[in-house]
Design a protein around this motif. Structure first.
Motif, PDB file in Angstrom:
ATOM      1  N   GLU A  61      -2.362   0.027 -13.521  1.00 39.14           N
ATOM      2  CA  GLU A  61      -2.404   1.342 -14.156  1.00 39.14           C
ATOM      3  C   GLU A  61      -3.519   1.392 -15.205  1.00 39.14           C
ATOM      4  O   GLU A  61      -4.247   2.373 -15.294  1.00 39.14           O
ATOM      5  CB  GLU A  61      -1.054   1.655 -14.802  1.00 39.14           C
ATOM      6  N   ILE A  65       0.833  -1.206   0.000  1.00 40.69           N
ATOM      7  CA  ILE A  65       0.000   0.000   0.000  1.00 40.69           C
ATOM      8  C   ILE A  65       0.866   1.253   0.000  1.00 40.69           C
ATOM      9  O   ILE A  65       0.571   2.219  -0.708  1.00 40.69           O
ATOM     10  CB  ILE A  65      -0.974  -0.020   1.195  1.00 40.69           C
ATOM     11  N   LYS A  66       1.960   1.244   0.755  1.00 44.85           N
ATOM     12  CA  LYS A  66       2.877   2.391   0.758  1.00 44.85           C
ATOM     13  C   LYS A  66       3.478   2.615  -0.626  1.00 44.85           C
ATOM     14  O   LYS A  66       3.677   3.738  -1.051  1.00 44.85           O
ATOM     15  CB  LYS A  66       3.997   2.179   1.775  1.00 44.85           C
ATOM     16  N   GLY A  90      -0.015   2.751  -3.371  1.00 44.83           N
ATOM     17  CA  GLY A  90      -1.233   3.456  -2.998  1.00 44.83           C
ATOM     18  C   GLY A  90      -2.362   2.458  -2.824  1.00 44.83           C
ATOM     19  O   GLY A  90      -2.143   1.260  -2.669  1.00 44.83           O
ATOM     20  N   GLN A  91      -3.552   2.949  -2.846  1.00 38.25           N
ATOM     21  CA  GLN A  91      -4.710   2.080  -2.656  1.00 38.25           C
ATOM     22  C   GLN A  91      -4.890   1.183  -3.865  1.00 38.25           C
ATOM     23  O   GLN A  91      -4.960   1.655  -4.997  1.00 38.25           O
ATOM     24  CB  GLN A  91      -5.968   2.904  -2.416  1.00 38.25           C
ATOM     25  N   GLN A 131       8.718  -0.756 -10.187  1.00 34.99           N
ATOM     26  CA  GLN A 131       8.075   0.545 -10.358  1.00 34.99           C
ATOM     27  C   GLN A 131       8.930   1.464 -11.223  1.00 34.99           C
ATOM     28  O   GLN A 131       8.410   2.185 -12.068  1.00 34.99           O
ATOM     29  CB  GLN A 131       7.811   1.199  -9.003  1.00 34.99           C
ATOM     30  N   GLU A 163      -6.842   1.764 -13.481  1.00 39.56           N
ATOM     31  CA  GLU A 163      -7.035   3.121 -12.968  1.00 39.56           C
ATOM     32  C   GLU A 163      -7.404   4.075 -14.091  1.00 39.56           C
ATOM     33  O   GLU A 163      -8.248   4.944 -13.919  1.00 39.56           O
ATOM     34  CB  GLU A 163      -5.775   3.603 -12.258  1.00 39.56           C
TER      35      GLU A 163
END
Length: 87
Positions: free
Chosen positions: A70, A10-11, A14-15, A38, A73
């Motif tokens: 991604e 999560i860090k 993110g969510q 990443q 999202e």
């Protein structure tokens, strides 16, 4: 090498939904491998220009998961109110 836990994921990303978090943890990757994935996912040009070999193994698997995250999202961003597509 410490394996990832839910809070680490999560860090880093993110969510995310529980399935994606479980997929990331399920790779058995470390926080360092997630950070490398990443970096590759964000912009691979600097890494390629530095002569880094293309990622394999867990890092490659993480890149695929991050790319799918991604894409999800972006698709959510294209949906308007009440789930109607934006015209």
């Amino acid at each position: 090498m410490k394996q990832l836990i839910r809070d680490d994921v999560i860090k880093a990303v993110g969510q995310a939904d529980d399935v994606t978090i479980a997929e990331i943890i399920g790779t058995g990757a470390s926080a360092e491998e997630l950070a490398e994935a990443q970096a590759w996912a964000i912009d691979d040009d600097p890494l390629l220009n530095a002569g880094k070999p293309l990622p394999t193994g867990r890092v490659r698997e993480l890149i695929d998961i991050l790319a799918e995250l991604e894409t999800d999202e972006e698709q959510e961003g294209e949906v308007g109110e009440a789930g109607a597509p934006v015209e």
